[in-house]
Design a protein around this motif. Sequence first.
Motif, mmCIF file in Angstrom:
data_model
loop_
_atom_site.group_PDB
_atom_site.id
_atom_site.type_symbol
_atom_site.label_atom_id
_atom_site.label_comp_id
_atom_site.label_asym_id
_atom_site.label_seq_id
_atom_site.Cartn_x
_atom_site.Cartn_y
_atom_site.Cartn_z
ATOM 1 N N GLY A 1 -4.283 -23.581 47.394
ATOM 2 C CA GLY A 1 -5.126 -22.562 47.417
ATOM 3 C C GLY A 1 -6.639 -22.736 48.252
ATOM 4 N N GLY A 2 -6.771 -23.755 48.848
ATOM 5 C CA GLY A 2 -7.825 -24.352 49.366
ATOM 6 C C GLY A 2 -7.989 -23.499 50.542
ATOM 7 N N GLY A 3 -7.188 -22.951 51.347
ATOM 8 C CA GLY A 3 -7.312 -22.277 52.600
ATOM 9 C C GLY A 3 -6.963 -23.293 53.805
ATOM 10 N N GLU A 4 -7.238 -22.557 54.998
ATOM 11 C CA GLU A 4 -7.209 -23.538 56.009
ATOM 12 C C GLU A 4 -8.319 -24.362 56.812
ATOM 13 O OE1 GLU A 4 -5.922 -20.707 59.170
ATOM 14 O OE2 GLU A 4 -3.894 -20.515 58.059
ATOM 15 N N THR A 5 -8.464 -25.207 57.558
ATOM 16 C CA THR A 5 -9.515 -25.894 58.019
ATOM 17 C C THR A 5 -10.522 -24.741 58.687
ATOM 18 O OG1 THR A 5 -8.270 -27.879 58.664
ATOM 19 C CG2 THR A 5 -10.248 -27.505 59.703
ATOM 20 N N PRO A 6 -11.968 -24.760 58.566
ATOM 21 C CA PRO A 6 -12.733 -23.935 59.142
ATOM 22 C C PRO A 6 -12.409 -23.364 60.720
ATOM 23 C CG PRO A 6 -13.868 -25.369 57.674
ATOM 24 C CD PRO A 6 -12.383 -25.902 57.819
ATOM 25 N N SER A 7 -12.345 -22.305 61.099
ATOM 26 C CA SER A 7 -12.191 -22.145 62.319
ATOM 27 C C SER A 7 -13.617 -22.398 63.178
ATOM 28 C CB SER A 7 -11.645 -20.606 62.557
ATOM 29 O OG SER A 7 -12.434 -19.874 62.131
ATOM 30 N N ARG A 8 -14.683 -22.525 62.380
ATOM 31 C CA ARG A 8 -16.046 -22.568 63.053
ATOM 32 C C ARG A 8 -16.758 -23.540 62.558
ATOM 33 N NH1 ARG A 8 -17.584 -17.798 66.413
ATOM 34 N NH2 ARG A 8 -19.526 -17.699 65.381
ATOM 35 N N PRO A 9 -16.437 -24.585 62.509
ATOM 36 C CA PRO A 9 -17.274 -25.977 61.749
ATOM 37 C C PRO A 9 -18.677 -26.205 62.458
ATOM 38 C CG PRO A 9 -15.468 -26.907 63.305
ATOM 39 C CD PRO A 9 -15.156 -25.287 63.147
ATOM 40 N N GLU A 10 -19.410 -26.464 61.406
ATOM 41 C CA GLU A 10 -20.774 -26.664 61.779
ATOM 42 C C GLU A 10 -21.262 -27.843 61.011
ATOM 43 O OE1 GLU A 10 -23.050 -23.368 61.201
ATOM 44 O OE2 GLU A 10 -22.386 -22.070 62.950
ATOM 45 N N ILE A 11 -21.924 -28.662 61.802
ATOM 46 C CA ILE A 11 -22.465 -30.132 61.253
ATOM 47 C C ILE A 11 -23.914 -30.023 61.421
ATOM 48 C CG2 ILE A 11 -22.357 -32.609 61.123
ATOM 49 C CD1 ILE A 11 -19.243 -32.333 61.837
ATOM 50 N N VAL A 12 -24.778 -30.271 60.452
ATOM 51 C CA VAL A 12 -26.244 -30.554 60.801
ATOM 52 C C VAL A 12 -26.633 -31.779 59.918
ATOM 53 C CG1 VAL A 12 -28.532 -29.875 60.409
ATOM 54 C CG2 VAL A 12 -26.979 -28.258 61.605
ATOM 55 N N ALA A 13 -26.959 -32.643 60.622
ATOM 56 C CA ALA A 13 -27.464 -33.870 59.611
ATOM 57 C C ALA A 13 -28.481 -34.951 60.522
ATOM 58 C CB ALA A 13 -26.108 -34.950 59.700
ATOM 59 N N GLY B 1 -16.733 -24.988 67.582
ATOM 60 C CA GLY B 1 -17.467 -25.991 66.442
ATOM 61 C C GLY B 1 -18.519 -26.550 67.020
ATOM 62 N N ILE B 2 -19.677 -26.828 66.326
ATOM 63 C CA ILE B 2 -20.926 -27.360 66.802
ATOM 64 C C ILE B 2 -21.372 -28.445 65.671
ATOM 65 C CG2 ILE B 2 -23.293 -26.858 67.533
ATOM 66 C CD1 ILE B 2 -22.612 -23.799 67.460
ATOM 67 N N ALA B 3 -21.926 -29.723 66.440
ATOM 68 C CA ALA B 3 -22.498 -30.733 65.525
ATOM 69 C C ALA B 3 -23.856 -31.080 66.225
ATOM 70 C CB ALA B 3 -21.539 -31.856 65.421
ATOM 71 N N MET B 4 -24.888 -31.202 65.244
ATOM 72 C CA MET B 4 -25.969 -31.653 65.778
ATOM 73 C C MET B 4 -26.481 -32.671 64.737
ATOM 74 S SD MET B 4 -29.630 -29.571 66.576
ATOM 75 C CE MET B 4 -28.836 -28.547 67.951
ATOM 76 N N VAL B 5 -26.611 -34.170 65.127
ATOM 77 C CA VAL B 5 -26.930 -34.880 64.421
ATOM 78 C C VAL B 5 -28.242 -35.750 65.026
ATOM 79 C CG1 VAL B 5 -26.235 -36.895 63.264
ATOM 80 C CG2 VAL B 5 -24.419 -35.360 63.465
ATOM 81 N N GLN B 6 -29.105 -36.033 64.222
ATOM 82 C CA GLN B 6 -30.486 -36.931 64.824
ATOM 83 C C GLN B 6 -30.539 -38.018 63.756
ATOM 84 O OE1 GLN B 6 -32.932 -36.252 67.203
ATOM 85 N NE2 GLN B 6 -33.299 -38.366 66.412
ATOM 86 N N ARG B 7 -30.716 -39.318 64.456
ATOM 87 C CA ARG B 7 -31.169 -40.416 63.607
ATOM 88 C C ARG B 7 -32.540 -40.402 63.482
ATOM 89 N NH1 ARG B 7 -28.623 -46.149 65.101
ATOM 90 N NH2 ARG B 7 -29.589 -46.512 63.296
ATOM 91 N N VAL B 8 -32.863 -41.177 62.369
ATOM 92 C CA VAL B 8 -34.179 -41.400 61.963
ATOM 93 C C VAL B 8 -34.370 -42.787 61.503
ATOM 94 C CG1 VAL B 8 -34.893 -39.031 61.230
ATOM 95 C CG2 VAL B 8 -33.981 -40.748 59.478
ATOM 96 N N GLY B 9 -35.360 -43.378 61.772
ATOM 97 C CA GLY B 9 -35.889 -44.629 61.421
ATOM 98 C C GLY B 9 -35.718 -45.474 62.830
#
Length: 243
Positions: free
Chosen positions: A80-92, A163-171
Motif C-alpha cells: 500500500g505504499g504507492g509508486e515511485t514519485p513521478s516528480r522527485p525532488e532533492i535538496v541537500a 525530477g530535480i536535485a540540487m546538492v551543495q557541499r559545505v566545509g
Amino acid sequence: MEIQIRLFATLKDRIGREVISVHVPDSASVADLLRAVAEAYPALQPYLSSAVVAVNHEFAFPEDGLRPGDEVALFPPVSGGGETPSRPEIVALTTEPIDLNALVRAVATPRTGAVALFTGVVRGEEGDRQVEFLEYEAYLPMAEAKMRQVLAEIRERWPLVHGIAMVQRVGRMAVGEITVAVVVSSGHRHEGIFEAARYGIDRLKEIVPIWKKEVGPHGEVWIEGHYHPSPADTLRSSASSAE
C-alpha cells in the motif's frame, strides 16, 4: 557512534548499495538517524518521510533511542505504499562527497529518457592566484528554503521536467572536488532540462546564502557576489506569482 543500515527495495536501488553507515551522537534517536542519512546520502532524501525503520527486527519510531551494535534496516512500506514519485525532488547541504550516479538514479522516473547534470568543481587557479582549497559556509535553514524556492521556480518555467536535485557541499574541499550539483530529468532532451539546470545553478548563486573562502599562498579571502536580492526574490513573491 557509527550505525550501519541495511537498505531494501527502492531505497537499495536508488543508492546502489545494500548497506550504508552514518555517524550519530551516542544518545541519538531514530529521528537523528534519519537526519544523518538525509545529509550523508541526499539521493535517499525524497523517500525518508515514508520509509519504515526497523531496529533489531522490530519497527522503530522517531523518538526511539539507538545503541551501539543495533541492527537497523530502512525500507519502503511493505504494502500500500504507492509508486515511485513521478516528480522527485532533492535538496541537500552536505559535508560528504556528492555521488553523481546516485543523484541521476534518484531523479529518474519510468518516463525519464534524458538527464542534464551541472557540477561545479574547485579551480586550482583563480586569475593570477593559486588556490589550495576552498571552504564553503551556509546559513543552513535559509539556504535549504531558498533552494526549494529555486526548484519551485524551475517547475513553473519548465513544466515538462520530471525530477530535480540540487546538492551543495559545505566545509573544506580540495582542488578538483565537486562542490555543487544540479540534476534535471525529463522525457526528452528538448524539454528544457539544459536550460533548467543552467537556471538552477545561476539562481543558486543569486539567492541561496552560501559563501566560499579561498585559501592559497596569497592567504585567505572570502569570495562575495554582487547580486542584491529584491522583494521579487522572496518566497512570498514566488507563491503569489504561482497563484
